[in-house]
Design an enzyme around this catalytic site. Structure first.
Site, short mmCIF file in Angstrom:
data_model
loop_
_atom_site.label_atom_id
_atom_site.label_comp_id
_atom_site.label_asym_id
_atom_site.label_seq_id
_atom_site.Cartn_x
_atom_site.Cartn_y
_atom_site.Cartn_z
CG ASN A 1 -2.38 -7.33 -1.32
OD1 ASN A 1 -1.28 -7.73 -1.67
ND2 ASN A 1 -2.66 -7.05 -0.04
CE LYS B 1 1.83 3.73 4.27
NZ LYS B 1 1.75 2.69 3.22
#
Length: 406
Positions: A209, A337
């Site tokens: 990424n 999260k």
């Protein structure tokens, strides 16, 4: 600014030795008591009398010439020093310091001192990049030695590149910063993850990424400056390793999982800013996959969820912080999260915003805990963002809800 501080200035044998005179003068003007040690090679470039005039103190070149019979000079200076600065520092002296060689006044004093040491390398660009020099500097960093990185530019040898000693005013500012920095993380161990992982597809290709590691490295540097013992688990980046930080470079998500688990139990604070691959190719080919007609289908498997594992095994009084890099519904995903992974707080940003994405020197973040939004920050440098995150860590380690005033 440096009143009452004793600084031992070591000068080694390079052309940049002439800059050390300006550094000595700057430190004296800031109030420091400066004691200068010249190596024999340094004395070939600049005379001891120069430093005697600037420091108003005797300059030591030969360790067997004792001016005061009531003391042993290298032990006396080693004990009195609040900081040892070596500028310039040659590859030779870096190697001696790494391997404990004590064959002159400066290197003998280095073995005897318990004061922090700040090294300012200066050498030819090829010497600086040599694997032996880089490994020696990495070893010294792991021992807690501080480095003032050399600048890039025209070198005395005629090359252009990295290797010229930092300017005296830059080094003097680093010394001032050292003595004025916060020490509110002293005695704490901070584990930081940074950068991107790589998942191999074949010997040539991998999945990754856009993370550069800048945010995590800024946090690691900030925590170290505030007195913490810092362990940095980093994906592969192009950033110089921070001084005084134990850096462990990994490649895959599995590598990062294993390394983080190895150190997690000893950490008082874990800040997981790395961008870890969520998936990996199920099949990793031994040979390069050749181009063929038609489409290529790659099947992926989930990698281990490092943050979830840390949340499930969090130690008592351990502070666990995650990051959420999103492109939409930032608050919703951040709250999901933080709850699912048992975090103390999470640092969230919208990477689609200009100035907040991967590879930039700035960031725009919001911090959430289990009760919701704690605060949002404007666009700041990543080092400034790191300091605000660490302020929050300190506040919560002291039992406060937040560092932000009510």
């Amino acid at each position: 600014m440096l009143h009452g501080k004793t600084i031992v200035l070591g000068v080694t044998g390079g052309i940049a030795a002439y800059k050390a005179a300006a550094l000595c003068s700057a430190l004296v003007q800031k109030g420091a008591e400066v004691h200068v040690i010249l190596t024999a090679s340094a004395a070939e470039f600049i005379q001891p009398l120069t430093f005697q005039a600037l420091s108003r103190r005797h300059v030591i070149v030969d360790m067997f010439v004792e001016q005061d019979p009531t003391i042993i000079s290298h032990i006396d200076l080693a004990d009195r020093a609040d900081l040892v600065v070596i500028a310039p520092t040659t590859a030779n002296v870096i190697a001696k310091a790494t391997h404990g060689i004590a064959d002159d006044m400066l290197t003998t004093m280095l073995l005897a001192t318990r004061a922090p040491v700040m090294i300012c390398p200066a050498m030819n660009v090829h010497m600086y990049e040599h694997v032996a020099v880089q490994q020696n500097m990495d070893t010294l960093r792991e021992r807690g030695v501080l480095f003032v990185e050399p600048a890039e530019g025209f070198l005395a040898c005629g090359y252009v590149g990295k290797g010229r000693m930092a300017e005296p005013d830059v080094i003097a500012d680093k010394v001032v910063q050292f003595f004025t920095k916060k020490q509110d993380l002293h005695g704490k161990t901070v584990l930081v993850t940074a950068g991107a992982t790589r998942e191999a597809f074949d010997p040539i290709r991998f999945i990754t990424n856009r993370s550069t590691g800048k945010m995590g490295y800024a946090i690691a540097e900030g925590a170290r400056a505030r007195g913490a013992k810092v362990i940095l688990v980093s994906g592969i980046t192009h950033i110089a390793q921070p001084s005084g930080v134990q850096t462990r470079v990994v490649e895959s998500a599995e590598d990062m999982y294993q390394t983080v688990c190895r150190y997690a139990d000893e950490a008082d604070v874990i800040i997981k800013s790395a961008a870890v691959s969520d998936y990996r190719p199920i099949e990793v080919h031994d040979q390069k996959v050749k181009k063929k007609d038609g489409n290529l289908v790659i099947e992926f498997a989930r990698t281990k969820d490092i943050l979830k594992h840390l949340g499930e095994h969090k130690q008592a009084n351990q502070i666990l912080i995650g990051f959420a890099a999103e492109t939409e519904r930032v608050e919703e995903y951040a709250m999901e999260k933080i709850m699912s992974k048992n975090l103390d707080f999470i640092v969230a940003n919208n990477v689609a915003m200009e100035g907040a994405g991967f590879g930039t020197d700035t960031n725009i973040v919001s911090l959430y805990d289990q009760a919701g939004l704690v605060f949002s920050l404007p666009q700041l440098s990543k080092r400034e963002v790191a300091e605000r995150i660490l302020d929050e860590v300190v506040a919560r380690s002291k039992g406060k809800n937040t560092c932000m005033p009510k």
